[in-house]
Design a protein around this motif. Structure first.
Motif, PDB file in Angstrom:
ATOM      1  N   SER A  21       0.831  -0.981  -0.004  1.00  0.00           N
ATOM      2  CA  SER A  21       0.018  -0.001   0.047  1.00  0.00           C
ATOM      3  C   SER A  21       0.896   1.285  -0.063  1.00  0.00           C
ATOM      4  CB  SER A  21      -0.860   0.058   1.061  1.00  0.00           C
ATOM      5  OG  SER A  21      -1.871  -0.881   1.126  1.00  0.00           O
ATOM      6  N   GLU A  22       1.873   1.113   0.590  1.00  0.00           N
ATOM      7  CA  GLU A  22       2.842   2.482   0.839  1.00  0.00           C
ATOM      8  C   GLU A  22       3.289   2.659  -0.715  1.00  0.00           C
ATOM      9  OE1 GLU A  22       7.203   3.416   2.695  1.00  0.00           O
ATOM     10  OE2 GLU A  22       6.618   1.542   2.574  1.00  0.00           O
ATOM     11  N   LEU A  23       3.882   1.700  -1.524  1.00  0.00           N
ATOM     12  CA  LEU A  23       4.336   1.895  -2.836  1.00  0.00           C
ATOM     13  C   LEU A  23       3.119   2.215  -3.719  1.00  0.00           C
ATOM     14  CD1 LEU A  23       6.625   1.877  -4.864  1.00  0.00           C
ATOM     15  CD2 LEU A  23       5.879  -0.445  -5.441  1.00  0.00           C
ATOM     16  N   ALA A  24       1.898   1.634  -3.493  1.00  0.00           N
ATOM     17  CA  ALA A  24       0.873   2.279  -4.330  1.00  0.00           C
ATOM     18  C   ALA A  24       0.525   3.586  -4.058  1.00  0.00           C
ATOM     19  CB  ALA A  24      -0.361   0.954  -3.947  1.00  0.00           C
ATOM     20  N   MET A  25       0.319   4.126  -2.973  1.00  0.00           N
ATOM     21  CA  MET A  25       0.182   5.292  -2.528  1.00  0.00           C
ATOM     22  C   MET A  25       1.128   6.240  -3.003  1.00  0.00           C
ATOM     23  SD  MET A  25      -2.670   5.759  -0.861  1.00  0.00           S
ATOM     24  CE  MET A  25      -2.793   7.085  -0.233  1.00  0.00           C
ATOM     25  N   MET A  26       2.285   5.791  -3.483  1.00  0.00           N
ATOM     26  CA  MET A  26       3.213   6.780  -4.059  1.00  0.00           C
ATOM     27  C   MET A  26       2.934   7.208  -5.491  1.00  0.00           C
ATOM     28  SD  MET A  26       6.866   5.349  -2.415  1.00  0.00           S
ATOM     29  CE  MET A  26       8.020   6.617  -3.015  1.00  0.00           C
ATOM     30  N   TYR A  27       2.303   6.072  -6.062  1.00  0.00           N
ATOM     31  CA  TYR A  27       1.543   6.097  -7.384  1.00  0.00           C
ATOM     32  C   TYR A  27       0.265   6.768  -7.649  1.00  0.00           C
ATOM     33  CZ  TYR A  27       5.646   3.430  -9.389  1.00  0.00           C
ATOM     34  OH  TYR A  27       6.735   2.969 -10.168  1.00  0.00           O
ATOM     35  N   PHE A  28      -0.221   6.835  -6.566  1.00  0.00           N
ATOM     36  CA  PHE A  28      -1.768   7.020  -6.544  1.00  0.00           C
ATOM     37  C   PHE A  28      -2.031   7.770  -5.316  1.00  0.00           C
ATOM     38  CE2 PHE A  28      -1.733   3.369  -9.105  1.00  0.00           C
ATOM     39  CZ  PHE A  28      -2.113   3.837 -10.468  1.00  0.00           C
ATOM     40  N   PRO A  29      -1.542   9.121  -5.125  1.00  0.00           N
ATOM     41  CA  PRO A  29      -1.487   9.742  -3.625  1.00  0.00           C
ATOM     42  C   PRO A  29      -2.912  10.291  -3.424  1.00  0.00           C
ATOM     43  CG  PRO A  29      -0.466  11.173  -5.380  1.00  0.00           C
ATOM     44  CD  PRO A  29      -0.686   9.811  -5.917  1.00  0.00           C
ATOM     45  N   THR A  35      -7.757   1.480  -2.836  1.00  0.00           N
ATOM     46  CA  THR A  35      -8.129   1.893  -4.582  1.00  0.00           C
ATOM     47  C   THR A  35      -6.671   2.095  -4.905  1.00  0.00           C
ATOM     48  OG1 THR A  35      -9.955   2.971  -3.986  1.00  0.00           O
ATOM     49  CG2 THR A  35      -8.804   3.638  -5.932  1.00  0.00           C
ATOM     50  N   ALA A  36      -5.560   2.523  -4.291  1.00  0.00           N
ATOM     51  CA  ALA A  36      -4.325   2.732  -4.907  1.00  0.00           C
ATOM     52  C   ALA A  36      -3.636   1.507  -5.126  1.00  0.00           C
ATOM     53  CB  ALA A  36      -3.439   3.435  -3.691  1.00  0.00           C
ATOM     54  N   LEU A  37      -3.724   0.324  -4.063  1.00  0.00           N
ATOM     55  CA  LEU A  37      -3.330  -0.993  -4.576  1.00  0.00           C
ATOM     56  C   LEU A  37      -4.093  -1.319  -5.568  1.00  0.00           C
ATOM     57  CD1 LEU A  37      -1.401  -3.286  -3.480  1.00  0.00           C
ATOM     58  CD2 LEU A  37      -3.089  -3.751  -1.821  1.00  0.00           C
ATOM     59  N   ARG A  38      -5.342  -1.755  -5.677  1.00  0.00           N
ATOM     60  CA  ARG A  38      -5.788  -2.071  -6.899  1.00  0.00           C
ATOM     61  C   ARG A  38      -5.484  -1.491  -7.986  1.00  0.00           C
ATOM     62  NH1 ARG A  38     -11.933  -2.195  -4.378  1.00  0.00           N
ATOM     63  NH2 ARG A  38     -11.704  -3.716  -2.981  1.00  0.00           N
ATOM     64  N   ASN A  39      -5.316  -0.299  -8.394  1.00  0.00           N
ATOM     65  CA  ASN A  39      -4.672   0.568  -9.492  1.00  0.00           C
ATOM     66  C   ASN A  39      -3.209   0.031  -9.754  1.00  0.00           C
ATOM     67  OD1 ASN A  39      -7.079   1.794  -9.912  1.00  0.00           O
ATOM     68  ND2 ASN A  39      -6.658   3.558  -8.716  1.00  0.00           N
ATOM     69  N   LEU A  40      -2.709   0.222  -8.685  1.00  0.00           N
ATOM     70  CA  LEU A  40      -1.032  -0.454  -8.977  1.00  0.00           C
ATOM     71  C   LEU A  40      -1.117  -1.764  -9.428  1.00  0.00           C
ATOM     72  CD1 LEU A  40       1.955   0.115  -8.784  1.00  0.00           C
ATOM     73  CD2 LEU A  40       1.647  -0.690  -6.445  1.00  0.00           C
ATOM     74  N   LYS A  41      -1.838  -2.702  -8.896  1.00  0.00           N
ATOM     75  CA  LYS A  41      -1.849  -4.254  -9.363  1.00  0.00           C
ATOM     76  C   LYS A  41      -2.532  -4.357 -10.831  1.00  0.00           C
ATOM     77  CE  LYS A  41      -2.573  -6.663  -4.890  1.00  0.00           C
ATOM     78  NZ  LYS A  41      -3.481  -7.214  -4.054  1.00  0.00           N
ATOM     79  N   LYS A  66       2.590  -8.510   2.739  1.00  0.00           N
ATOM     80  CA  LYS A  66       2.145  -7.236   2.871  1.00  0.00           C
ATOM     81  C   LYS A  66       3.164  -6.200   2.032  1.00  0.00           C
ATOM     82  CE  LYS A  66      -1.490  -8.245   4.908  1.00  0.00           C
ATOM     83  NZ  LYS A  66      -2.876  -8.271   4.324  1.00  0.00           N
ATOM     84  N   SER A  67       4.406  -6.745   1.607  1.00  0.00           N
ATOM     85  CA  SER A  67       5.197  -5.842   0.934  1.00  0.00           C
ATOM     86  C   SER A  67       6.034  -6.514  -0.222  1.00  0.00           C
ATOM     87  CB  SER A  67       6.563  -5.485   2.273  1.00  0.00           C
ATOM     88  OG  SER A  67       7.147  -6.993   2.393  1.00  0.00           O
ATOM     89  N   VAL A  75      11.860  -3.860 -10.348  1.00  0.00           N
ATOM     90  CA  VAL A  75      11.043  -4.458 -11.636  1.00  0.00           C
ATOM     91  C   VAL A  75       9.913  -3.379 -11.858  1.00  0.00           C
ATOM     92  CG1 VAL A  75       9.716  -6.194 -12.428  1.00  0.00           C
ATOM     93  CG2 VAL A  75      12.056  -6.808 -11.327  1.00  0.00           C
ATOM     94  N   ILE A  76       9.114  -3.086 -10.646  1.00  0.00           N
ATOM     95  CA  ILE A  76       7.912  -2.271 -11.075  1.00  0.00           C
ATOM     96  C   ILE A  76       8.384  -0.997 -11.325  1.00  0.00           C
ATOM     97  CG2 ILE A  76       6.279  -1.231  -9.428  1.00  0.00           C
ATOM     98  CD1 ILE A  76       6.254  -3.940  -7.897  1.00  0.00           C
ATOM     99  N   VAL A  77       9.255  -0.376 -10.824  1.00  0.00           N
ATOM    100  CA  VAL A  77       9.745   1.001 -11.137  1.00  0.00           C
ATOM    101  C   VAL A  77      10.419   1.110 -12.592  1.00  0.00           C
ATOM    102  CG1 VAL A  77      11.311   2.919 -10.505  1.00  0.00           C
ATOM    103  CG2 VAL A  77      10.017   1.891  -8.837  1.00  0.00           C
ATOM    104  N   LYS A  78      10.965   0.149 -12.834  1.00  0.00           N
ATOM    105  CA  LYS A  78      11.540   0.055 -14.288  1.00  0.00           C
ATOM    106  C   LYS A  78      10.379  -0.045 -15.297  1.00  0.00           C
ATOM    107  CE  LYS A  78      14.976  -2.635 -17.189  1.00  0.00           C
ATOM    108  NZ  LYS A  78      15.667  -3.665 -17.218  1.00  0.00           N
ATOM    109  N   GLY A  79       9.281  -0.848 -15.073  1.00  0.00           N
ATOM    110  CA  GLY A  79       8.287  -0.955 -15.723  1.00  0.00           C
ATOM    111  C   GLY A  79       7.471   0.219 -15.768  1.00  0.00           C
ATOM    112  N   LEU A  80       7.211   0.950 -14.687  1.00  0.00           N
ATOM    113  CA  LEU A  80       6.168   1.864 -14.563  1.00  0.00           C
ATOM    114  C   LEU A  80       6.893   3.304 -14.528  1.00  0.00           C
ATOM    115  CD1 LEU A  80       3.678   0.312 -12.064  1.00  0.00           C
ATOM    116  CD2 LEU A  80       3.361   0.587 -14.403  1.00  0.00           C
ATOM    117  N   GLY A  81       8.320   3.552 -14.290  1.00  0.00           N
ATOM    118  CA  GLY A  81       8.688   4.785 -14.220  1.00  0.00           C
ATOM    119  C   GLY A  81       8.483   5.170 -12.853  1.00  0.00           C
ATOM    120  N   LEU A  82       9.272   6.041 -12.263  1.00  0.00           N
ATOM    121  CA  LEU A  82       9.066   6.747 -10.728  1.00  0.00           C
ATOM    122  C   LEU A  82       7.802   6.983 -10.684  1.00  0.00           C
ATOM    123  CD1 LEU A  82      12.289   8.852 -10.961  1.00  0.00           C
ATOM    124  CD2 LEU A  82      12.235   6.933  -9.884  1.00  0.00           C
ATOM    125  N   PRO A  83       7.571   6.862  -9.236  1.00  0.00           N
ATOM    126  CA  PRO A  83       6.025   7.241  -8.653  1.00  0.00           C
ATOM    127  C   PRO A  83       5.980   8.730  -8.608  1.00  0.00           C
ATOM    128  CG  PRO A  83       7.186   5.921  -6.956  1.00  0.00           C
ATOM    129  CD  PRO A  83       8.227   6.061  -8.328  1.00  0.00           C
TER     130      PRO A  83
END
Length: 83
Positions: A21-29, A35-41, A66-67, A75-83
């Motif tokens: 959720s912490e990483l997801a909130m960085m992408y969807f503040p 909701t952020a976690l669902r969107n990130l997934k 949970k992490s 891998v995630i940041v390489k694929g999506l770019g920086l949050p």
């Protein structure tokens, strides 16, 4: 494991273990944590290089964790770019 990411990205973003959720909130503040976690997934599932990279790391065996590990975050940041 040596990262293939550019040095500039490494200077801007700290690669470490992040709560999902912490990483997801960085992408969807502006979203709720759920909701952020669902969107990130959803975003992750739409990027074949993320799906393949996480599969190679054995991510599918740990879906209830949970992490994200440091390598999974790379891998995630390489694929999506920086949050």
């Amino acid at each position: 494991m040596k990262s293939n990411l550019k040095k500039g990205i490494e200077d801007e973003f700290v690669f470490r273990v992040y709560g999902k959720s912490e990483l997801a909130m960085m992408y969807f503040p502006e979203s709720s944590p759920l909701t952020a976690l669902r969107n990130l997934k959803r975003w992750m599932a739409e990027e074949p290089q993320i799906v393949q990279g996480l599969k190679e790391l054995g991510y599918g065996r740990h879906l209830r964790r949970k992490s994200f590990s440091r390598q999974e975050v790379e891998v995630i940041v390489k694929g999506l770019g920086l949050p």
